[in-house]
Design a protein around this motif. Structure first.
Motif, PDB file in Angstrom:
ATOM      1  N   UNK A 184       0.814  -1.222   0.000  1.00 34.59           N
ATOM      2  CA  UNK A 184       0.000   0.000   0.000  1.00 34.59           C
ATOM      3  C   UNK A 184       0.843   1.266   0.000  1.00 34.59           C
ATOM      4  N   UNK A 185       2.156   1.148  -0.121  1.00 33.15           N
ATOM      5  CA  UNK A 185       2.997   2.329   0.028  1.00 33.15           C
ATOM      6  C   UNK A 185       2.714   3.387  -1.026  1.00 33.15           C
ATOM      7  N   UNK A 186       2.582   2.989  -2.275  1.00 30.64           N
ATOM      8  CA  UNK A 186       2.324   3.970  -3.328  1.00 30.64           C
ATOM      9  C   UNK A 186       1.026   4.729  -3.065  1.00 30.64           C
ATOM     10  N   UNK A 187       0.005   4.023  -2.645  1.00 25.85           N
ATOM     11  CA  UNK A 187      -1.276   4.674  -2.360  1.00 25.85           C
ATOM     12  C   UNK A 187      -1.169   5.589  -1.147  1.00 25.85           C
ATOM     13  N   UNK A 188      -0.413   5.195  -0.134  1.00 28.74           N
ATOM     14  CA  UNK A 188      -0.203   6.035   1.045  1.00 28.74           C
ATOM     15  C   UNK A 188       0.548   7.302   0.655  1.00 28.74           C
ATOM     16  N   UNK A 189       1.562   7.152  -0.170  1.00 29.68           N
ATOM     17  CA  UNK A 189       2.303   8.338  -0.623  1.00 29.68           C
ATOM     18  C   UNK A 189       1.390   9.287  -1.390  1.00 29.68           C
ATOM     19  N   UNK A 190       0.558   8.734  -2.263  1.00 32.75           N
ATOM     20  CA  UNK A 190      -0.335   9.574  -3.061  1.00 32.75           C
ATOM     21  C   UNK A 190      -1.399  10.239  -2.212  1.00 32.75           C
ATOM     22  N   UNK A 191      -1.745   9.622  -1.088  1.00 37.09           N
ATOM     23  CA  UNK A 191      -2.823  10.138  -0.253  1.00 37.09           C
ATOM     24  C   UNK A 191      -2.381  11.245   0.690  1.00 37.09           C
ATOM     25  N   UNK A 192      -1.075  11.410   0.883  1.00 35.23           N
ATOM     26  CA  UNK A 192      -0.615  12.362   1.886  1.00 35.23           C
ATOM     27  C   UNK A 192       0.487  13.258   1.400  1.00 35.23           C
ATOM     28  N   UNK A 193       1.316  13.696   2.323  1.00 35.23           N
ATOM     29  CA  UNK A 193       2.419  14.586   1.992  1.00 35.23           C
ATOM     30  C   UNK A 193       3.316  14.762   3.191  1.00 35.23           C
ATOM     31  N   UNK A 194       4.391  15.507   3.001  1.00 33.84           N
ATOM     32  CA  UNK A 194       5.323  15.750   4.095  1.00 33.84           C
ATOM     33  C   UNK A 194       4.730  16.756   5.073  1.00 33.84           C
ATOM     34  N   UNK A 195       5.257  16.740   6.281  1.00 32.96           N
ATOM     35  CA  UNK A 195       4.781  17.676   7.305  1.00 32.96           C
ATOM     36  C   UNK A 195       5.277  19.088   7.006  1.00 32.96           C
ATOM     37  N   UNK A 196       4.414  20.089   7.157  1.00 30.04           N
ATOM     38  CA  UNK A 196       4.866  21.470   6.956  1.00 30.04           C
ATOM     39  C   UNK A 196       5.666  21.970   8.153  1.00 30.04           C
ATOM     40  N   UNK A 197       6.431  23.004   7.932  1.00 28.09           N
ATOM     41  CA  UNK A 197       7.188  23.643   9.010  1.00 28.09           C
ATOM     42  C   UNK A 197       6.225  24.409   9.913  1.00 28.09           C
ATOM     43  N   UNK A 198       6.460  24.344  11.207  1.00 26.49           N
ATOM     44  CA  UNK A 198       5.634  25.094  12.140  1.00 26.49           C
ATOM     45  C   UNK A 198       5.868  26.592  12.013  1.00 26.49           C
ATOM     46  N   UNK A 203      10.148  18.418  13.879  1.00 28.14           N
ATOM     47  CA  UNK A 203      10.872  17.152  13.970  1.00 28.14           C
ATOM     48  C   UNK A 203      12.369  17.408  13.798  1.00 28.14           C
ATOM     49  N   UNK A 204      13.164  16.625  14.507  1.00 29.42           N
ATOM     50  CA  UNK A 204      14.597  16.651  14.231  1.00 29.42           C
ATOM     51  C   UNK A 204      14.823  16.140  12.814  1.00 29.42           C
ATOM     52  N   UNK A 205      15.745  16.755  12.067  1.00 27.92           N
ATOM     53  CA  UNK A 205      15.966  16.321  10.684  1.00 27.92           C
ATOM     54  C   UNK A 205      16.540  14.909  10.619  1.00 27.92           C
ATOM     55  N   UNK A 226      20.793   4.457   2.432  1.00 24.26           N
ATOM     56  CA  UNK A 226      20.550   3.199   1.738  1.00 24.26           C
ATOM     57  C   UNK A 226      19.842   2.197   2.632  1.00 24.26           C
ATOM     58  N   UNK A 227      20.191   2.167   3.911  1.00 27.35           N
ATOM     59  CA  UNK A 227      19.564   1.179   4.788  1.00 27.35           C
ATOM     60  C   UNK A 227      18.234   1.647   5.362  1.00 27.35           C
ATOM     61  N   UNK A 228      17.930   2.951   5.259  1.00 26.94           N
ATOM     62  CA  UNK A 228      16.673   3.505   5.771  1.00 26.94           C
ATOM     63  C   UNK A 228      16.110   4.471   4.740  1.00 26.94           C
ATOM     64  N   UNK A 229      15.298   3.977   3.816  1.00 27.63           N
ATOM     65  CA  UNK A 229      14.867   4.809   2.690  1.00 27.63           C
ATOM     66  C   UNK A 229      13.794   5.835   3.022  1.00 27.63           C
ATOM     67  N   UNK A 230      13.249   5.776   4.230  1.00 25.32           N
ATOM     68  CA  UNK A 230      12.212   6.740   4.615  1.00 25.32           C
ATOM     69  C   UNK A 230      12.695   7.479   5.855  1.00 25.32           C
ATOM     70  N   UNK A 231      12.968   8.766   5.691  1.00 25.88           N
ATOM     71  CA  UNK A 231      13.588   9.510   6.774  1.00 25.88           C
ATOM     72  C   UNK A 231      12.609  10.192   7.707  1.00 25.88           C
ATOM     73  N   UNK A 239      14.908  10.471  16.351  1.00 30.67           N
ATOM     74  CA  UNK A 239      15.244   9.087  16.019  1.00 30.67           C
ATOM     75  C   UNK A 239      14.313   8.091  16.693  1.00 30.67           C
ATOM     76  N   UNK A 240      14.025   8.291  17.970  1.00 33.24           N
ATOM     77  CA  UNK A 240      13.207   7.316  18.690  1.00 33.24           C
ATOM     78  C   UNK A 240      11.790   7.247  18.145  1.00 33.24           C
ATOM     79  N   UNK A 241      11.216   8.392  17.801  1.00 36.88           N
ATOM     80  CA  UNK A 241       9.829   8.390  17.342  1.00 36.88           C
ATOM     81  C   UNK A 241       9.685   7.815  15.938  1.00 36.88           C
TER      82      UNK A 241
END
Length: 472
Positions: A64-78, A93-95, A100-105, A361-363
Motif C-alpha cells: 500500500x505504500x504507493x497509495x499512502x504516498x499519493x494520499x498524503x504529503x510531508x509535514x509542513x514547518x511550524x 521534527x529533528x531532521x 541506503x539502509x533507511x529509505x524513509x527519513x 530518532x526514537x519516534x
C-alpha cells in the motif's frame, strides 16, 4: 449465546488501521479471516495522521505504500503566531537523512480516515471483507475455538479472535483484562477536522497561550485534503464544546482569525490525554492489538504506528500456525515481543507530550526490535556488523538485489553475505552477495515482519531454526 451462523479461522473485531492491516496480512497468507466493525462505515476523522518511517516500510511490504504516498504529503514547518504576526518558524521534527539502509527519513502525513481507505481498498483487492454494523457483545471460548455474539443476535465462530476495537475495547472488557495507566495531562483536548479560510497551507500554524488559563491552539493543513486539523488544549475541568460554534469560539479567541473563518466542522472529538497498557495481550485464543492493548497520547504520532506493527507481528505468526504447521506456542511470542515494545513507546509518547523528548530518532521507530525474544538466536561470538539478531533488517543492495524488494511478501528470507548457503526450504528466498556495509559478512534469517531472527558466521543451526516455524 445464539447458534453460530458463520465460521472463520480468524475473526478481527475492529476495522481501524490495526484490524485492516492484520486483515491484509492474513489475506495474502490465504488465511480465512473476517473483519467486523461496530460502525456502519470507516472512521471519519484525522486522529492519527503521522506515518512513521518504520510503518512506511511495513506498508511497502503490505503493498500500500504507493497509495499512502499519493494520499498524503510531508509535514509542513511550524509557524509561530503572536497578535496576528508571524514570529518565526518552529521545526516540529529533528531532521533525518534518507540512507541506503533507511529509505524513509521523515514521517509522512496522512489523515487517519485516508489511511483506512487505502488499507480497506487493499484488503478488498486481496479478497478480504469487512462486515459493518456488527457490534460484538459477548465472547466465549473453549479448547477448539471462540464464539463471538453480536447485538443483531447472530454469532461467529473462529479458531482465533483478535480484538482491534480501540481503547474502549468491548472484547477486552468482556474478557476482564484490565489496563494499567495514568493521565498524561489533566487538561482536556479538542481535535477537529475543519474547513477554514485565512491561513496558508504551507505551515503548521501554532498559537501559543496569550494569557493565564488559556491553552495553545494549533491548526495544521491535512496533506492530500482541503481540510485543516484544529487541536486545542483547555484548562483542567473545562467542558469542551465540539460543535461548530464551539470550535469557532476557540479559534476566534486564540488566533487572529474571525470565528466565521471556520466554515465547516467535518469531524470533532474531545479527550483527556492518557497512557495505558493492557495487563496482558492474550487470553487463550483471543489476542489484543492496537488501542485495545495500549492507549497513547497523540503527541509524537506513536499510537497508530505501534498498532499497525502489532498486526504485522501477529499476522505472520497466525499464518505460520494455521498454514505452515508451526506449533501453537509460537503465538505466545506475540505478547512476549509486543508488550515490552508497547510499554516503551508509551513512555516515549508521554515524554513527547510533556516536552521531555524531541520528535526524532526514537519516534521514527526504526530502532525497535526483539533482541531479547525467545525467537531470536544470535550465534556469533563477535559481531562486527551493526546488525544483530533481533534487529530490524536494514535495506541495502546484496548481489545486485535490493533487500526490501527481496523481503516484500509473506515469506522468510535468508541473506548470505560472503558465506555459502546450501539448500534451504523452497518457501524461503535466498539473497547472496559479498560483504555489505550494514550486514558485514554472515548469514541472516529475516522473518516475514522484517526482523533478523537468526544470525551466524556459518550455517550450522540454520535449518533447525527454520523448522521451528514449519519450514522444511
Amino acid at each position: 449465546m445464539n447458534r453460530d451462523d458463520l465460521f472463520v479461522e480468524v475473526l478481527i473485531v475492529g476495522a481501524g488501521p490495526t484490524g485492516l492491516a492484520l486483515g491484509i496480512d492474513l489475506a495474502r497468507r490465504r488465511v480465512d479471516a473476517l473483519v467486523v466493525e461496530r460502525a456502519e462505515e470507516l472512521f471519519p476523522g484525522s486522529r492519527g495522521k503521522g506515518i512513521q518511517p518504520r510503518t512506511m516500510e511495513v506498508f511497502d511490504d503490505l503493498g500500500v505504500l504507493d497509495a499512502i504516498r499519493a494520499a498524503g504529503g510531508s509535514y509542513p514547518v511550524g509557524m509561530i503566531w503572536q497578535d496576528g504576526k508571524r514570529m518565526g518558524e518552529h521545526q516540529m521534527f529533528d531532521p533525518a537523512e534518507v540512507t541506503e539502509d533507511s529509505p524513509y527519513g521523515e514521517p509522512w502525513m496522512v489523515p487517519q480516515w485516508r489511511t483506512q481507505e487505502v488499507l480497506y481498498a487493499r484488503l478488498e483487492e486481496l479478497g478480504g471483507k469487512v462486515a459493518f454494523g456488527r457490534e460484538a457483545t459477548g465472547i466465549a471460548q473453549d479448547e477448539d475455538g471462540v464464539s463471538v455474539g453480536f447485538a443483531d443476535g447472530g454469532s461467529i465462530r473462529a479458531r482465533y479472535v483478535v480484538a482491534a476495537d480501540g481503547g474502549r475495547s468491548a472484547v477486552r472488557r468482556a474478557l476482564g483484562i484490565g489496563m494499567t495507566g495514568e493521565t498524561v495531562d489533566p487538561s482536556p483536548m479538542l481535535v477537529a477536522d475543519v474547513r477554514i479560510t485565512g491561513l496558508d497551507r504551507d505551515n503548521w500554524h501554532l498559537f501559543p497561550p496569550r494569557g493565564e488559563g488559556e491553552g495553545f491552539l494549533a491548526v495544521c493543513p491535512l496533506a492530500g485534503t482541503e481540510d485543516f486539523q484544529v487541536a486545542a488544549r483547555f484548562a483542567e475541568g473545562t467542558s469542551v464544546d465540539i460543535s461548530l460554534s464551539g470550535v469557532r469560539r476557540v479559534v476566534g479567541a486564540r488566533s487572529h482569525l474571525a470565528p466565521e473563518d471556520v466554515t465547516e466542522v467535518r469531524w470533532a472529538s474531545n479527550f483527556m490525554p492518557r497512557a495505558a497498557l493492557a495487563d496482558r495481550f492474550r487470553d487463550g485464543r483471543v489476542f489484543l492489538a492496537g488501542d485495545a492493548a495500549h492507549v497513547h497520547s497523540p503527541a509524537g504520532g506513536q499510537g497508530l504506528n505501534t498498532s499497525v506493527q502489532d498486526a504485522y507481528n501477529l499476522g505472520w505468526k497466525l499464518g505460520a500456525v494455521l498454514r505452515d504447521g508451526a506449533g501453537g506456542a509460537l503465538l505466545d511470542t506475540y505478547e512476549e515481543e509486543r508488550r515490552p515494545v508497547a510499554a516503551g513507546v508509551l513512555g516515549l509518547s508521554t515524554g513527547v507530550h510533556r516536552g521531555e523528548v524531541r520528535r526524532g530518532d526514537a519516534t521514527r521507530q526504526l530502532g525497535l526490535g526483539y533482541r531479547e525474544s525467545s525467537l531470536t538466536v544470535e550465534t556469533r561470538e563477535v559481531v562486527a556488523a551493526a546488525v544483530r539478531a533481533g534487529d530490524r533488517a536494514p535495506d541495502g543492495v546484496v548481489g545486485g538485489v535490493r533487500l526490501f524488494d527481496a523481503f516484500r511478501g509473506p515469506h522468510w528470507t535468508v541473506v548470505a553475505v560472503g558465506v555459502g548457503v546450501p539448500g534451504v526450504p523452497g518457501a524461503v528466498r535466498v539473497v547472496r552477495g559479498e560483504a555489505q556495509e550494514s550486514y558485514g559478512c554472515g548469514v541472516f534469517v529475516v522473518r516475514p515482519d522484517g526482523y533478523v531472527g537468526w544470525a551466524g558466521d556459518q550455517v550450522a543451526g540454520l535449518r533447525d531454526y527454520l523448522v521451528r516455524f514449519g519450514l522444511r
